[in-house]
Scaffold this active site. Structure first.
Site, short mmCIF file in Angstrom:
data_model
loop_
_atom_site.label_atom_id
_atom_site.label_comp_id
_atom_site.label_asym_id
_atom_site.label_seq_id
_atom_site.Cartn_x
_atom_site.Cartn_y
_atom_site.Cartn_z
N TRP A 151 15.43 -38.16 -16.11
CA TRP A 151 14.47 -37.25 -15.72
C TRP A 151 13.14 -38.08 -16.16
O TRP A 151 13.17 -38.37 -17.41
CB TRP A 151 14.61 -36.17 -16.05
CG TRP A 151 15.76 -35.49 -15.53
CD1 TRP A 151 16.90 -35.29 -16.49
CD2 TRP A 151 16.02 -34.76 -14.34
NE1 TRP A 151 18.20 -34.40 -15.53
CE2 TRP A 151 17.34 -34.30 -14.44
CE3 TRP A 151 15.32 -34.67 -13.13
CZ2 TRP A 151 17.86 -33.48 -12.99
CZ3 TRP A 151 15.94 -34.15 -12.31
CH2 TRP A 151 17.21 -33.53 -12.05
N SER A 192 15.41 -42.52 -12.07
CA SER A 192 14.32 -41.68 -12.04
C SER A 192 14.51 -40.16 -12.72
O SER A 192 13.98 -39.37 -12.65
CB SER A 192 13.74 -41.37 -10.79
OG SER A 192 14.60 -40.59 -10.06
N GLU A 217 0.81 -1.15 0.00
CA GLU A 217 -0.12 -0.09 0.07
C GLU A 217 0.89 1.15 -0.03
O GLU A 217 0.66 2.32 -0.82
CB GLU A 217 -0.94 0.22 1.20
CG GLU A 217 -1.73 -1.01 1.53
CD GLU A 217 -1.27 -2.19 2.02
OE1 GLU A 217 -0.18 -2.71 2.03
OE2 GLU A 217 -2.13 -2.98 2.89
N CYS A 238 0.35 0.93 7.61
CA CYS A 238 -0.13 1.28 6.33
C CYS A 238 -1.61 2.11 6.55
O CYS A 238 -1.54 3.09 5.89
CB CYS A 238 -0.66 0.03 5.59
SG CYS A 238 0.90 -0.70 4.73
N CYS A 247 -2.16 -3.12 7.23
CA CYS A 247 -1.84 -3.23 8.83
C CYS A 247 -1.63 -1.99 9.55
O CYS A 247 -1.79 -0.80 8.80
CB CYS A 247 -0.30 -3.58 8.88
SG CYS A 247 0.96 -2.64 8.28
N GLY A 293 10.45 -39.42 -1.35
CA GLY A 293 10.15 -40.47 -2.15
C GLY A 293 8.67 -40.85 -1.81
O GLY A 293 8.02 -40.36 -0.81
N LEU A 324 18.40 -29.86 -3.32
CA LEU A 324 17.22 -29.24 -2.97
C LEU A 324 17.64 -27.61 -2.67
O LEU A 324 17.09 -27.03 -1.53
CB LEU A 324 16.74 -29.84 -1.34
CG LEU A 324 16.52 -31.22 -1.50
CD1 LEU A 324 15.95 -31.91 -0.22
CD2 LEU A 324 15.62 -31.55 -2.68
N GLU A 380 9.17 -33.48 -1.13
CA GLU A 380 9.43 -33.96 -2.53
C GLU A 380 9.66 -35.44 -2.59
O GLU A 380 10.60 -35.96 -3.32
CB GLU A 380 10.84 -33.11 -2.83
CG GLU A 380 10.61 -31.77 -3.19
CD GLU A 380 11.57 -31.08 -4.22
OE1 GLU A 380 12.09 -31.92 -4.91
OE2 GLU A 380 11.74 -29.95 -4.11
N ARG A 404 10.03 -24.38 -4.75
CA ARG A 404 11.03 -24.69 -3.92
C ARG A 404 11.12 -23.23 -3.17
O ARG A 404 11.43 -23.07 -2.04
CB ARG A 404 12.25 -24.90 -4.35
CG ARG A 404 12.41 -26.60 -4.58
CD ARG A 404 13.97 -26.90 -4.94
NE ARG A 404 13.85 -28.50 -5.21
CZ ARG A 404 14.86 -29.20 -5.69
NH1 ARG A 404 15.77 -28.52 -6.18
NH2 ARG A 404 14.94 -30.46 -5.78
C1 AOF Z 1 0.31 -4.82 4.59
N1 AOF Z 1 0.93 -4.67 3.52
O1 AOF Z 1 2.36 -5.43 2.02
C2 AOF Z 1 2.18 -6.43 3.93
C3 AOF Z 1 1.44 -6.65 5.33
O2 AOF Z 1 7.49 -6.39 10.22
P1 AOF Z 1 6.73 -5.71 8.90
O3 AOF Z 1 6.52 -4.07 9.15
O4 AOF Z 1 6.92 -5.91 7.48
O5 AOF Z 1 5.25 -6.15 8.99
C4 AOF Z 1 4.99 -7.52 8.85
C5 AOF Z 1 3.37 -7.77 8.91
O6 AOF Z 1 2.57 -6.96 8.15
C6 AOF Z 1 3.07 -9.06 8.63
O7 AOF Z 1 3.03 -10.16 9.54
C7 AOF Z 1 1.64 -9.06 7.88
O8 AOF Z 1 0.76 -8.99 9.16
C8 AOF Z 1 1.64 -7.76 7.63
N2 AOF Z 1 1.93 -7.60 6.21
N3 AOF Z 1 0.77 -5.76 5.60
O9 AOF Z 1 -0.38 -3.98 5.22
C9 AOF Z 1 1.79 -5.45 2.99
N4 AOF Z 1 3.24 -7.28 3.52
ZN ZN Z 2 1.24 -2.50 6.12
#
Ligand code: AOF
Ligand code: ZN
Length: 361
Positions: free
Chosen positions: A164, A162, A46, A78, A69, A291, A198, A289, A178
Site C-alpha cells: 500500500w 502499489s 423537514e 414537504c 419539495c 490507473g 471495488l 480510481e 466509494r
Molecule cells: C426535500 N427534503 O429531505 C429531500 C428532498 O421520492 P421522494 O419523495 O423521496 O422525492 C425525491 C425528490 O425530493 C428528490 O429528487 C429531490 O428533488 C427532493 N428531495 N426534498 O424537501 C428532503 N431529500
Molecule cells: Zn420534501
C-alpha cells in the site's frame, strides 16, 4: 444552517438518487426538532424535524439545506407539512432544480404567508450535493478522480507494486468516497495489477445499493477473473468494437454486463461517451480510481470535476515508476490544468488534497 448541513451528512452514501438534506426547527432560540434524509422512500428531512417538534413548530423558524419539495414523489410534499405545522419563517440554503427553475417549493410557502429566505450557505450546500445537482441540471454524473501517490508523485514502484502506498486512515477515506459514488471506474491495467474488489465494506456506509463496478478494457484483453467478477455487486465492462467476441462472452459468462462504447482518437474507450451512458442509467456520482493512463484520458477529455489525491510520506523515484497521471501530458507549463483547492487534511501520516476542476457544460 451549518448544523443542518452537518445533519445532512448523516445520509452520506445512502441517499442516491436523492440529495443529502438536513433540517432544524427553532423556536425562541431553542432547537425543538432536527432531521435528515436517510434515503429513497424514507421521510424527508423537514418532515422528520417537524415531527420531532410537534406542536412546538407553531410560529417557529425552519432551516433546511435544500428547498422543500412541493410534490408527491415516494413521499408526500414537504411544503404541505411546513404549512400545516404553522411554521412562521423558512430559511433555505440551496434551491432544488429537480422541482424546476422557478423555485416552486419556495413560491408555495410564500403564497401561504410564510417568510422565506434563500441562499444562506448556498455554496457549501451545493458543494455537498454536487452529484445530485449536476445530474439534475445536465443529465451527466459528477466525476471525482481519486489517486494515491508517493510524495514524489509515483502511483507505483518500478516493479509495479502499489499496495500500500497510503496508510489505513487514507484507505478508510476511500471507503467514504466509494460510498458516495453510484459507479466506480478503473482501467483494465489497474484491475489486473491490483485485483480490486471495488466494494464498500465499511459498516459506516452500509448503503442500500452497492455502486456499479466499471472496468474499462478497450481491446478486450481483460481476463474475466478476479475480485471484480466475484460477489453480488454488479460489474460492467466498458469496451469498444475492437474487443473480440470471445472476451465479451467470457465477461458475460462471469456475470458482468458488457457495454460497447465509442472509441476515442487513441483507440481507447471514449470516457465522455462512457460517462454520458452512466448518466442515462441514473448514475449521479462517478469515482475514477485510476490507473494513471485512465486518469490521463479523463483529464485530457475534460470529464473530471473534482480531484482527491492522497499523498504518502514516501519517496519512490525511478524513471520506470509510473506517475499518478501518465499519457502525453500538458505542455508547456502554461497549458497545465489548473485546479481550485478546496481542502487539505492530514489523514494519519498522509495528506488528502481535494480540489475542483472548472468545466463549462
Ligand atoms: C426535500 N427534503 O429531505 C429531500 C428532498 O421520492 P421522494 O419523495 O423521496 O422525492 C425525491 C425528490 O425530493 C428528490 O429528487 C429531490 O428533488 C427532493 N428531495 N426534498 O424537501 C428532503 N431529500
Ligand atoms: Zn420534501
Amino acid at each position: 444552517m451549518r448544523r443542518a448541513l452537518h445533519l445532512a451528512e448523516r445520509g452520506w452514501g445512502r441517499v442516491s438518487p436523492n440529495p443529502l438534506v438536513g433540517a432544524l426547527v427553532i423556536r425562541g432560540g431553542v432547537v425543538v426538532g432536527e432531521g435528515w434524509h436517510e434515503g429513497p422512500g424514507t421521510a424527508h428531512a423537514e418532515v422528520v424535524a417537524l415531527g420531532q417538534a410537534g406542536s412546538r413548530a407553531r410560529g417557529s423558524t425552519l432551516f433546511s439545506s435544500l428547498e422543500p419539495c412541493d410534490r408527491y414523489g415516494r413521499t408526500p410534499p414537504c411544503t404541505r407539512a411546513v404549512i400545516e405545522a404553522g411554521v412562521a419563517r423558512v430559511v433555505v440554503a440551496a434551491s432544488d432544480p429537480h422541482l424546476g427553475p422557478a423555485e416552486p417549493g419556495i413560491a408555495e410557502l410564500r403564497a401561504a404567508g410564510i417568510e422565506v429566505a434563500v441562499g444562506l450557505l448556498r455554496e457549501e450546500a451545493e458543494w455537498q450535493n454536487a452529484a445530485f445537482l449536476t445530474h439534475v441540471r445536465t443529465g451527466l454524473p459528477a466525476v471525482t478522480l481519486k489517486m494515491a501517490m508517493s510524495l514524489d508523485g509515483r502511483s507505483a514502484a518500478r516493479d509495479g507494486s502499489s499496495r500500500w502506498i497510503t496508510g489505513e486512515e487514507a484507505r478508510a477515506d476511500v471507503q467514504r468516497l466509494r460510498a458516495w459514488a453510484d459507479a466506480i471506474v478503473v482501467g483494465a491495467g489497474t484491475a489486473v495489477a491490483d485485483d480490486p474488489a471495488l466494494t464498500v465494506r465499511d459498516p459506516r456506509f452500509a448503503s442500500a445499493s452497492a455502486p456499479l463496478r466499471v472496468v474499462v478494457s478497450a481491446s478486450g484483453r481483460l481476463p474475466a477473473t478476479g475480485h471484480l467478477f466475484e460477489g453480488p455487486e454488479p460489474t460492467l465492462v466498458a469496451t469498444t468494437e475492437r474487443s473480440p467476441d470471445h472476451s465479451r462472452s467470457d465477461w458475460e459468462a462471469a456475470g458482468a454486463e458488457v457495454q460497447v462504447c465509442e472509441a476515442d482518437a487513441t483507440g481507447g474507450v471514449s470516457l465522455p461517451a462512457l460517462v454520458a451512458a452512466l448518466g442515462k442509467r441514473d448514475v449521479q456520482g462517478v469515482l475514477l480510481e485510476g490507473g494513471p493512463t485512465l486518469a490521463w484520458s479523463a483529464i485530457r477529455d475534460g470529464v473530471v470535476d473534482r480531484v482527491v489525491f492522497y499523498l504518502a510520506p514516501i519517496l519512490l523515484g525511478g524513471t520506470q515508476a509510473p506517475s499518478a497521471v501518465e499519457g502525453a501530458g500538458f505542455a508547456p507549463i502554461a497549458a497545465a490544468l489548473r485546479l481550485t483547492p478546496r481542502s487539505m487534511d492530514r489523514l494519519g501520516e498522509d495528506l488528502r488534497w481535494e480540489g475542483d476542476v472548472h468545466r463549462h457544460r
